[in-house]
Design an enzyme around this catalytic site. Sequence first.
Site, PDB file in Angstrom:
ATOM      1  N   LYS A  67      13.150  -1.719   1.325  1.00 44.73           N
ATOM      2  CA  LYS A  67      11.801  -1.157   1.253  1.00 44.73           C
ATOM      3  C   LYS A  67      11.901   0.316   0.926  1.00 44.73           C
ATOM      4  O   LYS A  67      12.644   1.053   1.575  1.00 44.73           O
ATOM      5  CB  LYS A  67      11.071  -1.379   2.589  1.00 44.73           C
ATOM      6  CG  LYS A  67       9.619  -0.912   2.558  1.00 44.73           C
ATOM      7  CD  LYS A  67       8.823  -1.467   3.722  1.00 44.73           C
ATOM      8  CE  LYS A  67       7.413  -0.917   3.705  1.00 44.73           C
ATOM      9  NZ  LYS A  67       6.550  -1.554   4.698  1.00 44.73           N
TER      10      LYS A  67
ATOM     11  N   ILE B  32       8.996  -3.175  -2.389  1.00 44.51           N
ATOM     12  CA  ILE B  32       9.997  -4.022  -1.751  1.00 44.51           C
ATOM     13  C   ILE B  32      10.849  -4.691  -2.833  1.00 44.51           C
ATOM     14  O   ILE B  32      10.298  -5.244  -3.785  1.00 44.51           O
ATOM     15  CB  ILE B  32       9.348  -5.144  -0.891  1.00 44.51           C
ATOM     16  CG1 ILE B  32       8.130  -4.645  -0.116  1.00 44.51           C
ATOM     17  CG2 ILE B  32      10.376  -5.813   0.013  1.00 44.51           C
ATOM     18  CD1 ILE B  32       8.402  -3.929   1.156  1.00 44.51           C
TER      19      ILE B  32
ATOM     20  N   GLY C 263       0.817  -1.200   0.000  1.00 45.63           N
ATOM     21  CA  GLY C 263       0.000   0.000   0.000  1.00 45.63           C
ATOM     22  C   GLY C 263       0.855   1.255   0.000  1.00 45.63           C
ATOM     23  O   GLY C 263       0.504   2.269  -0.605  1.00 45.63           O
TER      24      GLY C 263
ATOM     25  N   ASP D 122      -1.959  -3.353  11.953  1.00 45.40           N
ATOM     26  CA  ASP D 122      -2.275  -3.918  10.635  1.00 45.40           C
ATOM     27  C   ASP D 122      -1.903  -5.403  10.601  1.00 45.40           C
ATOM     28  O   ASP D 122      -1.244  -5.881   9.674  1.00 45.40           O
ATOM     29  CB  ASP D 122      -1.556  -3.140   9.527  1.00 45.40           C
ATOM     30  CG  ASP D 122      -2.204  -3.354   8.155  1.00 45.40           C
ATOM     31  OD1 ASP D 122      -3.345  -3.872   8.103  1.00 45.40           O
ATOM     32  OD2 ASP D 122      -1.570  -3.007   7.141  1.00 45.40           O
TER      33      ASP D 122
HETATM   34  P1  ADP Z   1       3.565  -2.105   2.585  1.00 44.99           P
HETATM   35  O1  ADP Z   1       3.759  -1.356   3.851  1.00 44.99           O
HETATM   36  O2  ADP Z   1       3.861  -1.298   1.382  1.00 44.99           O
HETATM   37  O3  ADP Z   1       2.286  -2.865   2.510  1.00 44.99           O
HETATM   38  P2  ADP Z   1       4.978  -4.433   3.474  1.00 44.99           P
HETATM   39  O4  ADP Z   1       6.073  -4.156   4.401  1.00 44.99           O
HETATM   40  O5  ADP Z   1       3.676  -4.889   4.056  1.00 44.99           O
HETATM   41  O6  ADP Z   1       4.730  -3.178   2.544  1.00 44.99           O
HETATM   42  O7  ADP Z   1       5.463  -5.498   2.420  1.00 44.99           O
HETATM   43  C1  ADP Z   1       4.659  -5.925   1.332  1.00 44.99           C
HETATM   44  C2  ADP Z   1       5.040  -7.356   0.979  1.00 44.99           C
HETATM   45  O8  ADP Z   1       6.425  -7.425   0.637  1.00 44.99           O
HETATM   46  C3  ADP Z   1       4.866  -8.313   2.153  1.00 44.99           C
HETATM   47  O9  ADP Z   1       3.576  -8.870   2.160  1.00 44.99           O
HETATM   48  C4  ADP Z   1       5.927  -9.366   1.881  1.00 44.99           C
HETATM   49  O10 ADP Z   1       5.433 -10.354   1.013  1.00 44.99           O
HETATM   50  C5  ADP Z   1       7.023  -8.574   1.186  1.00 44.99           C
HETATM   51  N1  ADP Z   1       8.052  -8.188   2.162  1.00 44.99           N
HETATM   52  C6  ADP Z   1       8.092  -7.120   2.981  1.00 44.99           C
HETATM   53  N2  ADP Z   1       9.183  -7.111   3.755  1.00 44.99           N
HETATM   54  C7  ADP Z   1       9.880  -8.221   3.433  1.00 44.99           C
HETATM   55  C8  ADP Z   1      11.120  -8.813   3.869  1.00 44.99           C
HETATM   56  N3  ADP Z   1      11.871  -8.248   4.812  1.00 44.99           N
HETATM   57  N4  ADP Z   1      11.500  -9.969   3.296  1.00 44.99           N
HETATM   58  C9  ADP Z   1      10.752 -10.567   2.340  1.00 44.99           C
HETATM   59  N5  ADP Z   1       9.607 -10.076   1.885  1.00 44.99           N
HETATM   60  C10 ADP Z   1       9.158  -8.908   2.415  1.00 44.99           C
END
Ligand code: ADP
Length: 303
Positions: free
Chosen positions: A53, A38, A34, A144
């Site tokens: 990120k 990543i 959102g 969340d």
């Molecule tokens: P946002 O805040 O944009 O929703 P998230 O941190 O929830 O982003 O990450 C979105 C997706 O990216 C997660 O559902 C996961 O699948 C992947 N992801 C996030 N951080 C990691 C990580 N450290 N290692 C592997 N995959 C990750």
Amino acid sequence: MADNAGSSSEEDLLKPSQKIKERWEIVQKIGGGGFGEIYESIDLNTKEIVALKLESAKQTKQVLKMEVAVLKKLQGKKHICKFVGCGRNEKFNYLVMSLQGKNLAELRRSTIKGQFSISTTVRVAYQIIQAIEAIHSAGFLHRDIKPSNFAMGKTPETKRIVYMLDFGLARQFTNNKGDIRAPRTAAGFRGTVRYASINAHQSREMGRQDDLWSWFYMVVEFVMGGLPWRKLKDKDQVGHMKEKYDHKTFLKYLPSEFVDILKHIEQLKYHDKPDYDHISEKLQSILLRKSISFQESYDWENT
Ligand code: ADP
């Protein structure tokens, strides 16, 4: 995983082989959530593979700063990614952390029935309770809790450990003295509609119990393969359905220990500290009663 995972598009902030600070080289995009993007990347200093990120500098809602603060506070805890670095330039803010494997939403969808067994669900639910307790102990709510915000580790040592992701919506519920902050009478909705507590739908100040409500909805979805409001999009419609829905119906599909767990969550109010040990013990009783060992394979390890 995002629909465009593994491929790059015009709108992406970075492309494969681009470098940040001469240290982190982009391999591929693995998620576009959102708020951010990543990328799987290589740390050229350590040769380790990491997750990067990004948050666009143009974005009005800047949340990466909070994410970095919370991640740093939780370092050394079992279910938390390792913090590697952070920074900003004109185009974006970035956070570098350890790379994990697939998230629990992907893993559930990859099963034949779109459901986890009781064995997998209870062991994952147990680990997630420990993760929630860790963030609450640090004075923050996650706000969340949902399957895509938990991922399994990626290395042989970590692949059976659940990692909590995404602290972008976290909020400190204690003040600097460690006392609970006074609740605001009205707060904006935060989180994800499907897993939001009734309290969150009503835009009330969220507390520790609301993270547990989301945990409960997540567990129900793991076992049943879906929640009754999965087809509804509108936040208020979902909120009304949750208000009318007799949550005891869920208990038919869950081990009997959940009667107590649900009762406990239902009676929690903003100032109350959840009894994480009680919930953990109930989950352990299920494993004991059903002779499930933590060494057993998880559903996705069988295929
Ligand atoms: P946002 O805040 O944009 O929703 P998230 O941190 O929830 O982003 O990450 C979105 C997706 O990216 C997660 O559902 C996961 O699948 C992947 N992801 C996030 N951080 C990691 C990580 N450290 N290692 C592997 N995959 C990750």
